[in-house]
Design an enzyme around this catalytic site. Structure first.
Site, PDB file in Angstrom:
ATOM      1  N   GLU A 114       2.767   8.161 -11.351  1.00 30.64           N
ATOM      2  CA  GLU A 114       3.109   8.932 -12.211  1.00 30.64           C
ATOM      3  C   GLU A 114       2.589  10.482 -11.509  1.00 30.64           C
ATOM      4  O   GLU A 114       2.235  10.535 -10.998  1.00 30.64           O
ATOM      5  CB  GLU A 114       1.578   9.415 -13.619  1.00 30.64           C
ATOM      6  CG  GLU A 114       1.864   7.552 -14.323  1.00 30.64           C
ATOM      7  CD  GLU A 114       0.854   7.251 -15.421  1.00 30.64           C
ATOM      8  OE1 GLU A 114       1.285   7.338 -16.754  1.00 30.64           O
ATOM      9  OE2 GLU A 114      -0.270   7.577 -15.058  1.00 30.64           O
ATOM     10  N   CYS A 127       0.237  17.658  -9.007  1.00 29.79           N
ATOM     11  CA  CYS A 127      -0.361  16.793  -8.559  1.00 29.79           C
ATOM     12  C   CYS A 127       0.089  14.932  -8.865  1.00 29.79           C
ATOM     13  O   CYS A 127       0.843  14.852  -9.546  1.00 29.79           O
ATOM     14  CB  CYS A 127      -1.525  15.597  -9.263  1.00 29.79           C
ATOM     15  SG  CYS A 127      -2.731  14.266  -9.242  1.00 29.79           S
ATOM     16  N   CYS A 134      -3.429   1.229  -5.917  1.00 31.26           N
ATOM     17  CA  CYS A 134      -4.045   1.122  -4.837  1.00 31.26           C
ATOM     18  C   CYS A 134      -4.760   0.579  -4.766  1.00 31.26           C
ATOM     19  O   CYS A 134      -5.210  -0.528  -5.205  1.00 31.26           O
ATOM     20  CB  CYS A 134      -4.680   2.423  -5.807  1.00 31.26           C
ATOM     21  SG  CYS A 134      -6.058   3.498  -4.112  1.00 31.26           S
ATOM     22  N   CYS A 138     -11.597   1.535  -6.606  1.00 35.30           N
ATOM     23  CA  CYS A 138     -13.373   2.206  -7.021  1.00 35.30           C
ATOM     24  C   CYS A 138     -12.990   1.605  -8.545  1.00 35.30           C
ATOM     25  O   CYS A 138     -12.396   1.757  -8.958  1.00 35.30           O
ATOM     26  CB  CYS A 138     -12.233   3.830  -6.606  1.00 35.30           C
ATOM     27  SG  CYS A 138     -12.430   4.459  -4.931  1.00 35.30           S
ATOM     28  N   CYS A 141     -12.052   3.751 -11.179  1.00 36.55           N
ATOM     29  CA  CYS A 141     -10.865   4.418 -11.409  1.00 36.55           C
ATOM     30  C   CYS A 141      -9.687   3.873 -11.955  1.00 36.55           C
ATOM     31  O   CYS A 141      -9.531   2.703 -11.652  1.00 36.55           O
ATOM     32  CB  CYS A 141     -10.008   4.737 -10.452  1.00 36.55           C
ATOM     33  SG  CYS A 141      -8.842   5.770 -10.100  1.00 36.55           S
ATOM     34  N   CYS A 363      -7.725  13.045 -14.830  1.00 35.23           N
ATOM     35  CA  CYS A 363      -7.895  12.078 -12.937  1.00 35.23           C
ATOM     36  C   CYS A 363      -8.611  10.959 -12.960  1.00 35.23           C
ATOM     37  O   CYS A 363      -9.573  10.554 -14.001  1.00 35.23           O
ATOM     38  CB  CYS A 363      -9.775  13.117 -11.958  1.00 35.23           C
ATOM     39  SG  CYS A 363      -9.555  14.308 -11.338  1.00 35.23           S
TER      40      CYS A 363
HETATM   41  N1  SAH Z   1      -7.856   8.128  -3.180  1.00 36.84           N
HETATM   42  C1  SAH Z   1      -7.353   9.282  -3.085  1.00 36.84           C
HETATM   43  C2  SAH Z   1      -6.591  10.091  -4.208  1.00 36.84           C
HETATM   44  C3  SAH Z   1      -6.927   9.262  -5.727  1.00 36.84           C
HETATM   45  S1  SAH Z   1      -7.831  10.281  -7.042  1.00 36.84           S
HETATM   46  C4  SAH Z   1      -9.495   9.809  -3.532  1.00 36.84           C
HETATM   47  O1  SAH Z   1      -9.820   9.017  -4.102  1.00 36.84           O
HETATM   48  O2  SAH Z   1      -9.471  10.619  -3.411  1.00 36.84           O
HETATM   49  C5  SAH Z   1      -8.093  11.835  -7.381  1.00 36.84           C
HETATM   50  C6  SAH Z   1      -9.751  12.293  -7.156  1.00 36.84           C
HETATM   51  O3  SAH Z   1     -10.027  11.429  -9.551  1.00 36.84           O
HETATM   52  C7  SAH Z   1     -10.404  11.544  -6.694  1.00 36.84           C
HETATM   53  O4  SAH Z   1     -11.604  11.851  -6.203  1.00 36.84           O
HETATM   54  C8  SAH Z   1     -10.547  10.054  -7.506  1.00 36.84           C
HETATM   55  O5  SAH Z   1     -12.160   9.417  -6.822  1.00 36.84           O
HETATM   56  C9  SAH Z   1     -11.423  10.960  -8.905  1.00 36.84           C
HETATM   57  N2  SAH Z   1     -10.922  10.192 -10.155  1.00 36.84           N
HETATM   58  C10 SAH Z   1     -11.279   9.257  -9.910  1.00 36.84           C
HETATM   59  N3  SAH Z   1     -11.035   8.540 -11.341  1.00 36.84           N
HETATM   60  C11 SAH Z   1     -11.813   8.989 -11.623  1.00 36.84           C
HETATM   61  C12 SAH Z   1     -12.306   9.020 -13.384  1.00 36.84           C
HETATM   62  N4  SAH Z   1     -11.808   7.428 -14.168  1.00 36.84           N
HETATM   63  N5  SAH Z   1     -12.447  10.531 -13.862  1.00 36.84           N
HETATM   64  C13 SAH Z   1     -12.963  11.146 -12.686  1.00 36.84           C
HETATM   65  N6  SAH Z   1     -12.315  11.374 -11.704  1.00 36.84           N
HETATM   66  C14 SAH Z   1     -11.952  10.338 -10.722  1.00 36.84           C
END
Ligand code: SAH
Length: 382
Positions: A114, A127, A134, A138, A141, A363
């Site tokens: 996406e 973005c 991935c 996390c 996420c 995000c």
């Molecule tokens: N892998 C990279 C980029 C992808 S995520 C990284 O970890 O930075 C982009 C941002 O969104 C990251 O800061 C991630 O931690 C955050 N993110 C992931 N899941 C989220 C959620 N459910 N709500 C808000 N932010 C989130």
């Protein structure tokens, strides 16, 4: 389940070949200048032809060789027989009530990722994704719940920018009043696990005779692949964003499992050494607000301490929910109290307004359904 560390080094073979197996045409989008020059030299054409071709592809956004009217007919025919200018296919195009637009991009092998355009006044941040899925896992996420992962090629990364530019009609590359002013590598995947392809794509986007987006308008977000941070600064010089999200290794080990390999102290040391970081060019620290998990006043105070002496700015990201998530977003009053502690201590801190939540474009909400469906058809993964 394999540990995150054991899954971090993706085999480069995970990226598909850039030759269309049906037509045998080689993709030009994604070739660096030197590679394009080598291709053209291989056709016994003078070097300036490569420069003309580059200009047509990346400055004018040409979608076919026929429209490249400054090239001779015979050269155009030669190119059309061997090469393609194909972008990813947008299989879905969603518009949020707040103006955020999300495309589901399908690549030549059918995999999908996406891309999100976030307009904000005069700015427009695109973005883009670096991987399908991935490996980081996390816990907050959505992308991490996707089973299938592969690196995107440089062409697939640049292709996301090309397609977005096609969609908003932004060719030839405007010098001002652009709708896409910034690129953020914050979509699906971990860009520093796909460094070579990301670096190639960023260099193409930076090129002044082409997409021409300056390094100050490109931000790469990482969960903290420490050994690659220095290289990213030295070779690309883009803005850095760090997904910090916790102030102790104990918690970060759980919510950002990559922390077990690269703990907070090592990560912050890499940030301190990041080339070009200064108070005029701060490193962004992303901090997700998870109700009752990492959002107390004492967490905020510890964050102030951790970031002492760093040219930092903190982006508090209210948790964006997704189906099956085990967290909830901190209440507004909690976020308020947290940010006041940071600001009163002299830190630059903002709350990132969630954008495109209604189309699951915010995000951490990105996930390509096609992969999910494909997974569902396979035997259950243990
Ligand atoms: N892998 C990279 C980029 C992808 S995520 C990284 O970890 O930075 C982009 C941002 O969104 C990251 O800061 C991630 O931690 C955050 N993110 C992931 N899941 C989220 C959620 N459910 N709500 C808000 N932010 C989130």
């Amino acid at each position: 389940m394999p540990s995150p560390a054991s899954r971090t080094n993706l085999d480069p073979m995970d990226s598909p070949a850039t030759i269309d197996t049906a037509t045998h045409q080689k993709a030009l989008i994604g070739l660096g200048r030197d590679e394009l020059e080598a291709e053209i030299a291989g056709l016994d054409e003078p070097a300036f032809r490569a420069r003309q071709l580059w200009h047509w592809i990346y400055h004018r956004g040409a979608r076919s060789f026929e429209e490249m009217t400054t090239l001779s007919k015979s050269f155009r025919a030669k190119l059309a027989g061997r090469y393609s200018l194909e972008r990813p296919e947008a299989t879905r195009d969603l518009l949020s009530t707040d103006g955020t637009r999300k495309w589901l991009m399908r690549f030549a092998d059918g995999q999908e990722a996406e891309t999100v355009l976030i307009p904000e006044g005069e700015r427009g941040a695109l973005c883009i994704s670096a991987q399908v899925g991935c490996t980081l896992n996390c816990t907050f996420c959505h992308t991490g719940t996707q089973a299938l992962v592969r690196n995107l090629t440089a062409g697939e990364i640049v292709g996301q920018i090309m397609l977005a530019r096609d969609a908003v009609g932004e060719w030839p590359s405007p010098t001002h009043d652009r709708r896409i002013t910034n690129i953020v590598l914050m979509g699906m995947g971990e860009p520093l696990f796909n460094y070579d392809n990301v670096a190639k794509a960023v260099k193409i986007a930076l090129d002044g005779d082409g997409i021409a987006i300056s390094r100050r308008r490109i931000t790469l977000s990482t969960a903290g692949v420490v050994p690659m941070i220095e290289r990213c600064g030295a070779e690309l010089g883009v803005n850095l964003a760090i997904s910090l999200h916790a102030v102790t290794d104990e918690l970060r080990d759980v919510i950002v499992p990559l922390n077990r390999k690269y703990p907070i102290a090592a990560l912050l040391a890499a940030c301190r050494a990041y080339p070009g970081a200064s108070s005029a060019r701060r490193i962004t620290f992303e901090y997700i607000m998870l109700d009752g998990v990492n959002d107390s006043d004492s967490d905020a105070k510890a964050l102030v301490k951790l970031l002492e002496g760093l040219p930092a700015k903190v982006n508090l990201i209210p948790f964006n929910p997704w189906p099956g998530a085990i967290y909830e977003c901190s209440p507004p009053a909690r976020i308020d109290s947290f940010i006041k502690i940071l600001q009163n201590a002299g830190l630059v801190a903002i709350t990132r307004t969630p954008r495109g939540r209604d189309i699951m474009a915010a995000c951490g909400q990105l996930k390509s359904d096609s992969v999910k469906q494909r997974r569902a058809r396979r035997a259950p993964v243990v």
